[in-house]
Design a protein around this motif. Structure first.
Motif, PDB file in Angstrom:
ATOM      1  N   SER A 178     -31.545 -37.622  19.911  1.00  0.00           N
ATOM      2  CA  SER A 178     -32.589 -37.588  18.695  1.00  0.00           C
ATOM      3  C   SER A 178     -31.703 -38.311  17.493  1.00  0.00           C
ATOM      4  CB  SER A 178     -32.127 -35.946  18.181  1.00  0.00           C
ATOM      5  OG  SER A 178     -31.011 -35.633  18.069  1.00  0.00           O
ATOM      6  N   THR A 179     -30.516 -38.874  17.676  1.00  0.00           N
ATOM      7  CA  THR A 179     -29.938 -39.837  16.421  1.00  0.00           C
ATOM      8  C   THR A 179     -29.286 -41.144  17.549  1.00  0.00           C
ATOM      9  OG1 THR A 179     -27.666 -38.630  16.885  1.00  0.00           O
ATOM     10  CG2 THR A 179     -29.212 -37.950  15.086  1.00  0.00           C
ATOM     11  N   PHE A 180     -29.196 -42.005  16.891  1.00  0.00           N
ATOM     12  CA  PHE A 180     -28.609 -43.132  17.376  1.00  0.00           C
ATOM     13  C   PHE A 180     -27.180 -42.815  17.994  1.00  0.00           C
ATOM     14  CE2 PHE A 180     -31.397 -45.680  14.317  1.00  0.00           C
ATOM     15  CZ  PHE A 180     -32.421 -45.847  15.212  1.00  0.00           C
ATOM     16  N   CYS A 181     -27.024 -43.583  19.243  1.00  0.00           N
ATOM     17  CA  CYS A 181     -25.642 -43.551  19.525  1.00  0.00           C
ATOM     18  C   CYS A 181     -25.190 -44.723  20.407  1.00  0.00           C
ATOM     19  CB  CYS A 181     -25.370 -42.240  20.845  1.00  0.00           C
ATOM     20  SG  CYS A 181     -23.605 -41.845  21.542  1.00  0.00           S
ATOM     21  N   TRP A 182     -24.304 -45.280  19.875  1.00  0.00           N
ATOM     22  CA  TRP A 182     -24.150 -46.876  20.110  1.00  0.00           C
ATOM     23  C   TRP A 182     -22.965 -46.808  21.370  1.00  0.00           C
ATOM     24  CZ3 TRP A 182     -28.062 -48.302  18.272  1.00  0.00           C
ATOM     25  CH2 TRP A 182     -28.603 -48.161  17.051  1.00  0.00           C
ATOM     26  N   SER A 183     -22.279 -45.815  22.022  1.00  0.00           N
ATOM     27  CA  SER A 183     -21.274 -46.039  22.813  1.00  0.00           C
ATOM     28  C   SER A 183     -21.351 -44.692  23.720  1.00  0.00           C
ATOM     29  CB  SER A 183     -19.930 -46.159  22.058  1.00  0.00           C
ATOM     30  OG  SER A 183     -18.708 -46.155  23.026  1.00  0.00           O
ATOM     31  N   TRP A 184     -21.245 -44.979  25.166  1.00  0.00           N
ATOM     32  CA  TRP A 184     -21.353 -44.123  25.910  1.00  0.00           C
ATOM     33  C   TRP A 184     -20.544 -44.336  27.057  1.00  0.00           C
ATOM     34  CZ3 TRP A 184     -25.503 -40.075  26.202  1.00  0.00           C
ATOM     35  CH2 TRP A 184     -26.336 -40.165  25.391  1.00  0.00           C
ATOM     36  N   ARG A 185     -19.702 -43.129  27.744  1.00  0.00           N
ATOM     37  CA  ARG A 185     -18.892 -43.379  28.850  1.00  0.00           C
ATOM     38  C   ARG A 185     -19.366 -42.630  29.811  1.00  0.00           C
ATOM     39  NH1 ARG A 185     -12.694 -41.720  27.935  1.00  0.00           N
ATOM     40  NH2 ARG A 185     -11.784 -42.188  30.058  1.00  0.00           N
ATOM     41  N   TYR A 186     -19.061 -43.501  31.172  1.00  0.00           N
ATOM     42  CA  TYR A 186     -19.547 -42.851  32.411  1.00  0.00           C
ATOM     43  C   TYR A 186     -18.515 -42.353  33.250  1.00  0.00           C
ATOM     44  CZ  TYR A 186     -21.924 -42.978  36.781  1.00  0.00           C
ATOM     45  OH  TYR A 186     -22.867 -42.686  37.752  1.00  0.00           O
ATOM     46  N   GLU A 187     -18.480 -41.154  33.663  1.00  0.00           N
ATOM     47  CA  GLU A 187     -17.576 -40.418  34.386  1.00  0.00           C
ATOM     48  C   GLU A 187     -18.184 -39.818  35.678  1.00  0.00           C
ATOM     49  OE1 GLU A 187     -16.027 -37.511  31.781  1.00  0.00           O
ATOM     50  OE2 GLU A 187     -14.967 -38.999  30.498  1.00  0.00           O
ATOM     51  N   ARG A 188     -17.681 -39.921  36.722  1.00  0.00           N
ATOM     52  CA  ARG A 188     -18.163 -39.300  37.952  1.00  0.00           C
ATOM     53  C   ARG A 188     -17.661 -38.104  38.228  1.00  0.00           C
ATOM     54  NH1 ARG A 188     -17.133 -44.895  39.064  1.00  0.00           N
ATOM     55  NH2 ARG A 188     -18.838 -45.865  39.797  1.00  0.00           N
ATOM     56  N   PRO A 189     -18.507 -36.959  38.533  1.00  0.00           N
ATOM     57  CA  PRO A 189     -19.866 -37.142  39.046  1.00  0.00           C
ATOM     58  C   PRO A 189     -20.797 -36.602  37.945  1.00  0.00           C
ATOM     59  CG  PRO A 189     -19.126 -35.105  39.753  1.00  0.00           C
ATOM     60  CD  PRO A 189     -17.975 -35.811  39.029  1.00  0.00           C
ATOM     61  N   ALA A 190     -20.260 -36.400  36.638  1.00  0.00           N
ATOM     62  CA  ALA A 190     -21.179 -36.062  35.533  1.00  0.00           C
ATOM     63  C   ALA A 190     -21.983 -36.984  35.051  1.00  0.00           C
ATOM     64  CB  ALA A 190     -20.177 -35.563  34.511  1.00  0.00           C
ATOM     65  N   GLY A 191     -21.768 -38.280  34.911  1.00  0.00           N
ATOM     66  CA  GLY A 191     -22.683 -39.190  34.421  1.00  0.00           C
ATOM     67  C   GLY A 191     -22.380 -39.364  33.143  1.00  0.00           C
ATOM     68  N   TRP A 192     -23.206 -40.122  32.396  1.00  0.00           N
ATOM     69  CA  TRP A 192     -23.005 -40.656  31.017  1.00  0.00           C
ATOM     70  C   TRP A 192     -22.897 -39.623  30.256  1.00  0.00           C
ATOM     71  CZ3 TRP A 192     -22.239 -45.577  30.264  1.00  0.00           C
ATOM     72  CH2 TRP A 192     -22.665 -46.709  31.538  1.00  0.00           C
ATOM     73  N   ALA A 193     -21.995 -39.797  28.960  1.00  0.00           N
ATOM     74  CA  ALA A 193     -21.527 -38.773  28.098  1.00  0.00           C
ATOM     75  C   ALA A 193     -21.283 -39.660  26.614  1.00  0.00           C
ATOM     76  CB  ALA A 193     -20.213 -38.007  28.276  1.00  0.00           C
ATOM     77  N   ASP A 199     -17.606 -43.082  18.630  1.00  0.00           N
ATOM     78  CA  ASP A 199     -16.940 -44.296  17.935  1.00  0.00           C
ATOM     79  C   ASP A 199     -17.654 -45.481  18.519  1.00  0.00           C
ATOM     80  OD1 ASP A 199     -15.704 -46.095  16.250  1.00  0.00           O
ATOM     81  OD2 ASP A 199     -14.058 -46.229  17.947  1.00  0.00           O
ATOM     82  N   PRO A 200     -18.419 -46.313  18.105  1.00  0.00           N
ATOM     83  CA  PRO A 200     -19.082 -46.271  16.535  1.00  0.00           C
ATOM     84  C   PRO A 200     -19.899 -45.097  16.265  1.00  0.00           C
ATOM     85  CG  PRO A 200     -19.750 -47.995  17.612  1.00  0.00           C
ATOM     86  CD  PRO A 200     -19.209 -47.582  18.491  1.00  0.00           C
ATOM     87  N   PRO A 201     -19.973 -44.615  14.950  1.00  0.00           N
ATOM     88  CA  PRO A 201     -20.791 -43.772  14.381  1.00  0.00           C
ATOM     89  C   PRO A 201     -22.056 -43.944  14.601  1.00  0.00           C
ATOM     90  CG  PRO A 201     -19.848 -44.698  12.676  1.00  0.00           C
ATOM     91  CD  PRO A 201     -19.187 -45.167  13.803  1.00  0.00           C
ATOM     92  N   PRO A 202     -23.231 -42.870  14.408  1.00  0.00           N
ATOM     93  CA  PRO A 202     -24.431 -43.289  14.423  1.00  0.00           C
ATOM     94  C   PRO A 202     -25.016 -44.029  13.425  1.00  0.00           C
ATOM     95  CG  PRO A 202     -23.990 -40.940  14.971  1.00  0.00           C
ATOM     96  CD  PRO A 202     -22.685 -41.420  14.275  1.00  0.00           C
TER      97      PRO A 202
END
Length: 332
Positions: free
Chosen positions: A181-196, A200-203
């Motif tokens: 719903s808002t911009f998100c400029w950074s995502w972390r991948y963790e197995r098995p959950a996937g992208w979170a 940082d950086p803020p929207p």
């Protein structure tokens, strides 16, 4: 670029001034790489290897060499590009910023070979499960990140070796950055959950929109991905210099984001918007000696919040060079 369009009368003198500043900077920094300069004194903070910004310094040197036609300027550009070689095998997606912009304007066989070698190294780093080249471990922290500043440059570089990987890299970032719903400029991948999502950086980060818009513009040209116009429309703003963080409109501006955006607008064919934005930069933020001030390196840490930034200088110079016909806007 529409070569029949009138060139603004301020574009040529502004380009000469910015590239004149390059000569002053080169004398000051020697074999080091400029990062950001104090707005008062103009003194540069430098790095030994260039960090993620080294390619922009090399790119500026190549622009100056084209502008002056002097062999001494060309030799300086060649030496600087050569010093980027160690980054080819570094585990960082910012190789796109370093090795695309550090070689794209070069006209030597060595630089061309370096560019191709870098493209294949980045293709080898492509993770099919993630659908992208991950952020990497070269600068510490989590390796399996998707960050918006890992897209520009990388799309063009990857396309030399594997156009499908280049398109996947971009589209995965678009899916992540623009999917919420808002911009998100950074995502972390963790197995098995996937992208979170990461905060940082803020929207409201100024360069989030700019970096992604630039990558979309390059993909539309290099990959023939015509459907990207919709993504571009979500990222466009009015032709004004944005705040460093949209959540802090009273805070510092970020002229470097505006310069990146101007290049993207030219690549997308939005010339009038680009000219308006460049006109504001030149009239309100460029000093008589060619320094683009009011760039914000990192608002959260208070680092260089109203400074001259080396990538701001590069994108301003590149946009002006495209306006005046020194380069084609799709050269880099």
């Amino acid at each position: 670029m529409d070569t029949t369009a009138a060139v603004p009368d301020w574009a040529g003198p502004a380009l000469a001034s910015v590239l004149g500043r390059v000569a002053v900077t080169r004398t000051e920094v020697g074999d080091r790489f400029p990062l950001f300069a104090d707005p008062g004194s103009g003194r540069w903070t430098t790095t030994g290897r260039g960090s993620w910004t080294g390619g922009f310094w090399a790119g500026l040197l190549w622009l100056r060499a084209r502008h002056t036609g002097k062999e001494t300027d060309r030799e300086a550009a060649m030496r600087c590009t050569g010093r980027l070689t160690d980054w080819v095998d570094a585990d960082t997606v910012t190789r796109g910023l370093i090795l695309w912009y550090g070689t794209a304007l070069a006209d030597t066989p060595k630089a061309a070979a370096l560019r191709v070698r870098a493209a294949h190294a980045c293709r080898d780093a492509y993770d099919a499960e993630l659908g992208l080249v991950p952020w990497g471990s070269a600068f510490g922290g989590a390796r399996l990140l998707a960050r918006v500043d890992g897209v520009p440059g990388m799309v063009s570089l990857l396309a030399l070796a594997d156009s499908q990987a280049a398109e996947s890299h971009l589209r995965r970032h678009l899916e992540l950055c623009l999917g919420a719903s808002t911009f998100c400029w950074s995502w972390r991948y963790e197995r098995p959950a996937g992208w979170a999502p990461c905060d940082d950086p803020p929207p409201g980060w100024s360069r989030g929109r700019a970096w992604l818009l630039l990558a979309v513009a390059d993909a539309a040209h290099r990959l023939g991905a015509d459907d990207l116009a919709t993504a571009a429309s979500h990222l466009l703003q009015g032709p004004t210099v944005p705040p460093a963080d949209e959540a802090h409109t009273e805070g510092p501006l970020d002229t470097s984001a505006a310069a990146i955006t101007a290049v993207a607008l030219l690549k997308l064919g939005h010339r009038d918007q680009a000219v308006a934005l460049l006109g504001e930069l030149v009239s309100s933020h460029v000093t008589d000696d060619g320094r683009l001030l009011n760039g914000c390196y990192d608002l959260a840490s208070g680092t260089a919040t109203r400074h001259e930034l080396i990538w701001g200088d590069f994108f301003l110079a590149y946009a002006l060079a495209a306006l005046t016909g020194l380069v084609d806007v799709h050269d880099a």
